[in-house]
Design an enzyme around this catalytic site. Structure first.
Site, PDB file in Angstrom:
ATOM      1  N   LYS A  96      -7.405  16.789 -12.905  1.00  0.00           N
ATOM      2  CA  LYS A  96      -6.596  15.572 -12.813  1.00  0.00           C
ATOM      3  C   LYS A  96      -5.519  15.625 -13.871  1.00  0.00           C
ATOM      4  O   LYS A  96      -5.715  16.240 -14.929  1.00  0.00           O
ATOM      5  CB  LYS A  96      -7.475  14.338 -13.049  1.00  0.00           C
ATOM      6  CG  LYS A  96      -6.936  13.077 -12.431  1.00  0.00           C
ATOM      7  CD  LYS A  96      -7.244  13.012 -10.952  1.00  0.00           C
ATOM      8  CE  LYS A  96      -6.674  11.789 -10.287  1.00  0.00           C
ATOM      9  NZ  LYS A  96      -7.164  11.628  -8.920  1.00  0.00           N
ATOM     10  N   GLY A 207      -7.593  -4.986  -2.279  1.00  0.00           N
ATOM     11  CA  GLY A 207      -6.584  -3.946  -2.498  1.00  0.00           C
ATOM     12  C   GLY A 207      -5.884  -3.504  -1.230  1.00  0.00           C
ATOM     13  O   GLY A 207      -6.354  -2.587  -0.548  1.00  0.00           O
ATOM     14  N   GLY A 209      -3.379  -1.618  -0.490  1.00  0.00           N
ATOM     15  CA  GLY A 209      -2.419  -0.560  -0.819  1.00  0.00           C
ATOM     16  C   GLY A 209      -2.509   0.528   0.224  1.00  0.00           C
ATOM     17  O   GLY A 209      -2.845   0.257   1.390  1.00  0.00           O
ATOM     18  N   ASN A 210      -2.226   1.770  -0.168  1.00  0.00           N
ATOM     19  CA  ASN A 210      -2.283   2.871   0.792  1.00  0.00           C
ATOM     20  C   ASN A 210      -3.680   2.957   1.413  1.00  0.00           C
ATOM     21  O   ASN A 210      -3.847   2.928   2.631  1.00  0.00           O
ATOM     22  CB  ASN A 210      -1.921   4.193   0.078  1.00  0.00           C
ATOM     23  CG  ASN A 210      -2.245   5.401   0.924  1.00  0.00           C
ATOM     24  OD1 ASN A 210      -3.411   5.792   1.044  1.00  0.00           O
ATOM     25  ND2 ASN A 210      -1.259   5.988   1.553  1.00  0.00           N
ATOM     26  N   GLY A 212      -6.422   0.869   1.255  1.00  0.00           N
ATOM     27  CA  GLY A 212      -6.944  -0.342   1.889  1.00  0.00           C
ATOM     28  C   GLY A 212      -6.277  -0.639   3.220  1.00  0.00           C
ATOM     29  O   GLY A 212      -6.947  -0.995   4.202  1.00  0.00           O
TER      30      GLY A 212
HETATM   31  P1  NAD Z   1      -1.933   1.619  -4.148  1.00  0.00           P
HETATM   32  O1  NAD Z   1      -1.171   1.462  -5.408  1.00  0.00           O
HETATM   33  O2  NAD Z   1      -1.221   1.990  -2.898  1.00  0.00           O
HETATM   34  O3  NAD Z   1      -2.735   0.268  -3.820  1.00  0.00           O
HETATM   35  C1  NAD Z   1      -3.462  -0.449  -4.753  1.00  0.00           C
HETATM   36  C2  NAD Z   1      -3.551  -1.882  -4.251  1.00  0.00           C
HETATM   37  O4  NAD Z   1      -4.420  -2.592  -5.100  1.00  0.00           O
HETATM   38  C3  NAD Z   1      -2.223  -2.640  -4.251  1.00  0.00           C
HETATM   39  O5  NAD Z   1      -2.141  -3.383  -3.058  1.00  0.00           O
HETATM   40  C4  NAD Z   1      -2.353  -3.593  -5.423  1.00  0.00           C
HETATM   41  O6  NAD Z   1      -1.637  -4.797  -5.219  1.00  0.00           O
HETATM   42  C5  NAD Z   1      -3.828  -3.850  -5.384  1.00  0.00           C
HETATM   43  N1  NAD Z   1      -4.353  -4.368  -6.626  1.00  0.00           N
HETATM   44  C6  NAD Z   1      -4.010  -4.080  -7.900  1.00  0.00           C
HETATM   45  N2  NAD Z   1      -4.743  -4.807  -8.745  1.00  0.00           N
HETATM   46  C7  NAD Z   1      -5.576  -5.541  -7.994  1.00  0.00           C
HETATM   47  C8  NAD Z   1      -6.576  -6.490  -8.267  1.00  0.00           C
HETATM   48  N3  NAD Z   1      -6.890  -6.824  -9.520  1.00  0.00           N
HETATM   49  N4  NAD Z   1      -7.227  -7.032  -7.229  1.00  0.00           N
HETATM   50  C9  NAD Z   1      -6.923  -6.710  -5.954  1.00  0.00           C
HETATM   51  N5  NAD Z   1      -5.994  -5.846  -5.638  1.00  0.00           N
HETATM   52  C10 NAD Z   1      -5.327  -5.270  -6.643  1.00  0.00           C
HETATM   53  O7  NAD Z   1      -3.096   2.666  -4.478  1.00  0.00           O
HETATM   54  P2  NAD Z   1      -3.978   3.494  -3.455  1.00  0.00           P
HETATM   55  O8  NAD Z   1      -3.382   4.832  -3.286  1.00  0.00           O
HETATM   56  O9  NAD Z   1      -4.293   2.675  -2.256  1.00  0.00           O
HETATM   57  O10 NAD Z   1      -5.295   3.714  -4.335  1.00  0.00           O
HETATM   58  C11 NAD Z   1      -6.265   2.704  -4.493  1.00  0.00           C
HETATM   59  C12 NAD Z   1      -7.490   3.295  -5.179  1.00  0.00           C
HETATM   60  O11 NAD Z   1      -7.992   4.360  -4.384  1.00  0.00           O
HETATM   61  C13 NAD Z   1      -7.250   3.897  -6.575  1.00  0.00           C
HETATM   62  O12 NAD Z   1      -8.443   3.732  -7.308  1.00  0.00           O
HETATM   63  C14 NAD Z   1      -7.064   5.376  -6.276  1.00  0.00           C
HETATM   64  O13 NAD Z   1      -7.372   6.189  -7.404  1.00  0.00           O
HETATM   65  C15 NAD Z   1      -8.081   5.534  -5.163  1.00  0.00           C
HETATM   66  N6  NAD Z   1      -7.869   6.700  -4.302  1.00  0.00           N
HETATM   67  C16 NAD Z   1      -6.704   6.857  -3.635  1.00  0.00           C
HETATM   68  C17 NAD Z   1      -6.544   7.944  -2.793  1.00  0.00           C
HETATM   69  C18 NAD Z   1      -5.289   8.121  -1.978  1.00  0.00           C
HETATM   70  O14 NAD Z   1      -5.279   9.016  -1.129  1.00  0.00           O
HETATM   71  N7  NAD Z   1      -4.267   7.297  -2.148  1.00  0.00           N
HETATM   72  C19 NAD Z   1      -7.574   8.889  -2.663  1.00  0.00           C
HETATM   73  C20 NAD Z   1      -8.769   8.687  -3.354  1.00  0.00           C
HETATM   74  C21 NAD Z   1      -8.907   7.582  -4.165  1.00  0.00           C
END
Ligand code: NAD
Length: 397
Positions: A96, A207, A209-210, A212
């Protein structure tokens, strides 16, 4: 998060009868690179890359640009990556990276300079057969394309297999954007089948984001009887027993709106979402979202960890004692790294697969991994988390 990861490895290692020395070896990282990046503007930024284990193949893991990045966090995420690639049965290890920076405070030119200088600081330690970084929080295909270009100039490597998460035009894989969310759907579906839960279920999603959003969209497309009754982003969100359309919520979010302002349902905070009376709680936002302080509120029978490390060790123990099922991050969110591996494979073989082939391969990997974890948990009376770590430990020792 580091303490949680280490405690889980120790617990499971002991259950498997490993000696302390073997457990210490599983936790130890192979290499930690830290260096300073100086931008032309005079800004000085701290950068890291932790390489945890390459026993099963090249180190693999994202690069995070965030003001809270620190060596403990990078180390924890690198360690979790080794266990994630191992449980998914990939010929890859774990690593990482991160830079302590708020990218929103950089100009576009500074962001490019930072991305290229990160590679200059590391290029001797990375590459298609050594260490294959990818995007993570606040890094994306554009940043990775700059990094690949820089790596190509420094090393002469033209395979594009030095990084994954590239844009499609620069050798990225179709299906990568949705992979982590889609993977979460596959793991949950397998688990519900194995638990013989066929009736409609409700879920609350923290969440949007991507990860969720794709989890909700793929769930809606493939599982009519999974009802999304609550969703939040960092602003809070909404709850309605009538269930939401993931497509509608996604359209609404795409235009820059906050879920807390959505037109229908009851307004809820992120803490409020944790305690809702639903069947499944889906955590897709941040690490340490569930701690000993709020775990007692959880009513859901199943907690799906789509974020990395969203449940602390104490909270995980309490959930187990309360008879709740935690689906561990190293399995539930492995879809992302599986498709990253498929991207690397396509680059190595100079191929570009159609999306349905990528999704089929993702499905095969995750069905196999989920079945193995579930079977071991039944056979050896382990939690799913212990079983996932046990599957990984057996491959890593
Ligand atoms: P992202 O930045 O696209 O989305 C994160 C979301 O969480 C956003 O909608 C943000 O508004 C929301 N958020 C932030 N603080 C919050 C809170 N206190 N309560 C509720 N929502 C909140 O990120 P992502 O890529 O969707 O990643 C989310 C998680 O998944 C992270 O822990 C990341 O490490 C993990 N992850 C991501 C991937 C990937 O392929 N993107 C792969 C494995 C793990």
């Amino acid at each position: 998060m580091l303490e949680t990861a280490i405690a889980l490895i120790k617990d499971t290692g002991k259950k498997l009868g490993l000696a302390d020395k073997q457990i210490d070896e599983l936790i130890a990282t192979d290499a930690e690179h830290d260096f300073e990046i100086k931008l032309k503007s005079g800004k000085q930024l701290q950068a890291y890359r932790v390489q945890h284990s390459n026993k099963l193949g090249p180190y693999k893991g994202g690069i995070r640009f965030h003001p809270n990045v620190n060596i403990d966090e990078v180390q924890a995420l690198a360690t979790l990556m080794s266990f994630k690639t191992a449980v998914a049965g990939l010929p890859m290890g774990g690593g990482k990276g991160g830079v302590v920076v708020n990218p929103k405070e950089l100009t576009e030119a500074e962001l490019e300079e930072l991305s290229r200088k990160y590679v200059r600081g590391l290029h001797q330690h990375i590459g298609p057969d050594k260490d294959v970084p990818a995007p993570d929080v606040n890094t994306n295909a554009k940043i990775i394309d700059w990094m690949v270009d820089e790596f190509e100039q420094l090393s002469g490597d033209k395979s594009k297999a030095s990084f994954t998460g590239k844009s499609i035009a620069k050798g990225g894989s179709l299906g990568r954007d949705a992979a982590t969310g889609r993977g979460g759907v596959i793991v949950l579906r397998e688990l519900l089948n194995m638990l013989s839960i066929n009736n409609p279920v409700t879920y609350a999603l923290q969440g949007w984001g991507n990860v969720g959003s794709f989890f909700a969209l793929v769930s809606e497309a493939e599982h009519e009887n999974w009802k999304l009754v609550a969703a939040t982003d960092s602003s809070g969100g909404v709850y309605s027993r009538d269930a939401y359309s993931a497509k509608d919520l996604n359209e609404y979010k795409k235009t820059g709106n906050k879920l807390a302002d959505y037109k229908s349902g009851q307004k809820i905070s992120n803490e409020g979402l944790i305690g809702l009376d639903v069947d499944i709680l889906v955590l897709a936002a941040l690490e340490d979202a569930v701690t000993d302080k709020n775990v007692g509120q959880i009513k859901a029978k199943i907690v799906l960890e789509l974020a990395n490390g969203p449940v602390t060790y104490d909270a995980y123990k309490r959930l187990g004692a309360d008879g709740k099922i935690v689906v561990p991050d190293i399995l539930a969110n492995a879809g992302g790294v599986i498709v990253s591996y498929l991207e690397w494979l396509q680059n190595k073989n100079e191929e570009h697969w159609p999306e349905d082939r990528v999704n089929r391969e993702l499905e095969n990997h995750l069905v196999k991994a989920t079945d193995q974890v579930y079977e071991l948990s039944k056979k050896d009376s382990m939690t799913l988390t212990e079983a996932a770590f046990a599957v990984a430990i057996k491959r890593l020792t």
